[in-house]
Structures are given as C-alpha cells and as structure tokens.
Design a protein around this motif. Sequence first.
Motif, PDB file in Angstrom:
ATOM      1  N   GLU A   1       4.811   7.289   1.453  1.00 14.99           N
ATOM      2  CA  GLU A   1       5.112   6.133   2.296  1.00 14.99           C
ATOM      3  C   GLU A   1       4.548   4.856   1.686  1.00 14.99           C
ATOM      4  O   GLU A   1       3.525   4.873   1.003  1.00 14.99           O
ATOM      5  CB  GLU A   1       4.521   6.328   3.689  1.00 14.99           C
ATOM      6  CG  GLU A   1       5.067   7.541   4.422  1.00 14.99           C
ATOM      7  CD  GLU A   1       4.340   7.761   5.737  1.00 14.99           C
ATOM      8  OE1 GLU A   1       4.921   7.466   6.792  1.00 14.99           O
ATOM      9  OE2 GLU A   1       3.184   8.207   5.685  1.00 14.99           O
ATOM     10  N   GLU A   2       5.189   3.745   1.993  1.00 15.00           N
ATOM     11  CA  GLU A   2       4.749   2.462   1.479  1.00 15.00           C
ATOM     12  C   GLU A   2       4.879   1.430   2.590  1.00 15.00           C
ATOM     13  O   GLU A   2       5.811   1.493   3.400  1.00 15.00           O
ATOM     14  CB  GLU A   2       5.631   2.069   0.286  1.00 15.00           C
ATOM     15  CG  GLU A   2       4.999   1.114  -0.675  1.00 15.00           C
ATOM     16  CD  GLU A   2       5.850   0.945  -1.932  1.00 15.00           C
ATOM     17  OE1 GLU A   2       5.566   1.637  -2.915  1.00 15.00           O
ATOM     18  OE2 GLU A   2       6.792   0.137  -1.905  1.00 15.00           O
ATOM     19  N   ALA A   3       3.957   0.470   2.629  1.00 15.61           N
ATOM     20  CA  ALA A   3       4.028  -0.587   3.633  1.00 15.61           C
ATOM     21  C   ALA A   3       3.388  -1.849   3.076  1.00 15.61           C
ATOM     22  O   ALA A   3       2.570  -1.790   2.142  1.00 15.61           O
ATOM     23  CB  ALA A   3       3.313  -0.169   4.918  1.00 15.61           C
ATOM     24  N   ILE A   4       3.768  -2.978   3.642  1.00 13.33           N
ATOM     25  CA  ILE A   4       3.159  -4.261   3.311  1.00 13.33           C
ATOM     26  C   ILE A   4       2.150  -4.577   4.408  1.00 13.33           C
ATOM     27  O   ILE A   4       2.511  -4.659   5.587  1.00 13.33           O
ATOM     28  CB  ILE A   4       4.221  -5.386   3.247  1.00 13.33           C
ATOM     29  CG1 ILE A   4       5.356  -5.016   2.292  1.00 13.33           C
ATOM     30  CG2 ILE A   4       3.549  -6.702   2.846  1.00 13.33           C
ATOM     31  CD1 ILE A   4       4.947  -4.864   0.852  1.00 13.33           C
TER      32      ILE A   4
ATOM     33  N   VAL B   1       0.846  -1.197   0.000  1.00 13.02           N
ATOM     34  CA  VAL B   1       0.000   0.000   0.000  1.00 13.02           C
ATOM     35  C   VAL B   1       0.880   1.245   0.000  1.00 13.02           C
ATOM     36  O   VAL B   1       1.839   1.335   0.780  1.00 13.02           O
ATOM     37  CB  VAL B   1      -0.935   0.013   1.230  1.00 13.02           C
ATOM     38  CG1 VAL B   1      -1.776   1.293   1.270  1.00 13.02           C
ATOM     39  CG2 VAL B   1      -1.840  -1.220   1.225  1.00 13.02           C
ATOM     40  N   ARG B   2       0.564   2.179  -0.858  1.00 15.57           N
ATOM     41  CA  ARG B   2       1.269   3.464  -0.892  1.00 15.57           C
ATOM     42  C   ARG B   2       0.304   4.557  -0.466  1.00 15.57           C
ATOM     43  O   ARG B   2      -0.838   4.618  -0.943  1.00 15.57           O
ATOM     44  CB  ARG B   2       1.794   3.737  -2.298  1.00 15.57           C
ATOM     45  CG  ARG B   2       2.326   5.164  -2.497  1.00 15.57           C
ATOM     46  CD  ARG B   2       3.115   5.297  -3.775  1.00 15.57           C
ATOM     47  NE  ARG B   2       4.439   4.713  -3.601  1.00 15.57           N
ATOM     48  CZ  ARG B   2       5.518   5.382  -3.161  1.00 15.57           C
ATOM     49  NH1 ARG B   2       5.424   6.665  -2.867  1.00 15.57           N
ATOM     50  NH2 ARG B   2       6.680   4.784  -3.027  1.00 15.57           N
ATOM     51  N   ILE B   3       0.742   5.409   0.444  1.00 11.60           N
ATOM     52  CA  ILE B   3      -0.033   6.586   0.867  1.00 11.60           C
ATOM     53  C   ILE B   3       0.934   7.758   0.862  1.00 11.60           C
ATOM     54  O   ILE B   3       1.901   7.767   1.645  1.00 11.60           O
ATOM     55  CB  ILE B   3      -0.637   6.416   2.272  1.00 11.60           C
ATOM     56  CG1 ILE B   3      -1.500   5.151   2.352  1.00 11.60           C
ATOM     57  CG2 ILE B   3      -1.467   7.650   2.649  1.00 11.60           C
ATOM     58  CD1 ILE B   3      -2.005   4.837   3.768  1.00 11.60           C
TER      59      ILE B   3
END
Lengths: 121, 121
Positions: free
Chosen positions: A76-79, A71-73
Amino acid sequence: MEMTTKNQSKRFVFSQEVAWEDLGGGIRRQILGYDEHLMLVRVLFEKGAVGVVHHHPHRQTTYVESGVFRVRIGDEEAILKAGDGFFVPPDVPHGAEALEAGSLIDVFAPARRSFLGFDED
Amino acid sequence: MEMTTKNQSKRFVFSQEVAWEDLGGGIRRQILGYDEHLMLVRVLFEKGAVGVVHHHPHRQTTYVESGVFRVRIGDEEAILKAGDGFFVPPDVPHGAEALEAGSLIDVFAPARRSFLGFDED
C-alpha cells in the motif's frame, strides 16, 4: 553486546544536547527518549530524500511532524502530511519519500539496538 | 475484555479521519498509530492547561512538537520546548503544564488499553 538498564536516555532530553546523525542522501536523525523496549527518533528529510524500503522485526509507528511524504507499507502507498501518521507491523517492508522537506517522529518497540551501536538489531 | 490483533490502527492514519477527544481543562487528544504493544497519541494543550501528575505501568516517551512545557518526572522538573523530549519509566509519577500553548506526541509501550475503551489499563 547485551543491553542493560543503563541503556536508556536521560529522563529529560534537550534537543540541543543530542547529536544529529547524518545518514546521507538528505536524511538526518536524532535519538530522543528511549529504553530497551521503546525508542523515539526524529528524522529530518530534505525535499526528495528517500528512506528506502526496508524491514525489521520491531513494530514502528510514525508521526508526520512536517512536510509531505509518500509512504509505502507492504503493498500500500499513501501521501501523508503534517498531523498524519502510520503504523508498521513487525517485519513488514516500508519506506518513505519526502515530496516536500519535512520531519518524521519514528517510534519503535522494542528499541532499535543498532541505532545505539549494538551489534544486533 | 481482551485485546486481540484486531486492536490496531489502520496502517495509514489520516488526522482528519481521527476523532479528537476533549479531556477538559484545555486538553484534547487524538490516538494515531497503535497496536497492543505500542501507541502514539497527539495531545494538544491550551496555554495554562495542566496534565496532572499521574503514573501508569506503561513506559512512555514524549516529543514536544510545539509550545513550552514544565514537565515533572519523579522528583525532577524541567522546561521543555519544541524539539525536546522526555522518557518516563514504568510507574514513575509525571505531569506536564503548558506554559505556552502547544502539543505533545506521547508514545506508550504497551498501549494504553483504557484509551481504547477497554476496562483495564
């Protein structure tokens, strides 16, 4: 077209009575409970399906029901995995890629008028 | 106490980093993504647990993630299963009983201030 108090779901929403909308690219969605101020949408992703980065004035919070998503916001990006969630403030670009097939529960405030066939979103 | 723009979750919310609140009676909840206008809460029910009928000015929409629930909204009642949902307009009494253990994704607009420890809800 103006949304009125008639623009709301039934109080009880049975999955089998709600149409699935095929968005292409391995993504399908179902609009569940909503009124003009709040809307809940279940989105199914095939493995590798990409919800491309986009933005809208509606704030959004999402629950990862199943699967694994990148997910990108903003910058920032996270799994994220089943049980996780995320929050997107108004107008912030965001997107999601299904690293494993899964489903997201997207919630918007106010409702996404365009999802209901209204001109303006 | 006034909610400010600081009263919002992180953008990425990892389940394992969020406390579970034990509400007693076989019900636990976890507050996931939120700001002052929108809040998503995951609620786990043991079999037989009852969310007693109550009401609040916040509109609510809920997704049944798992389990089987008898849900009452106003004078209506229905049995909902995984994949179903419901919508509660402001101030309408509602409650849920877990006929089978399961979980609900409750979403509120605006946020439930009391869930965050603020005086007013």
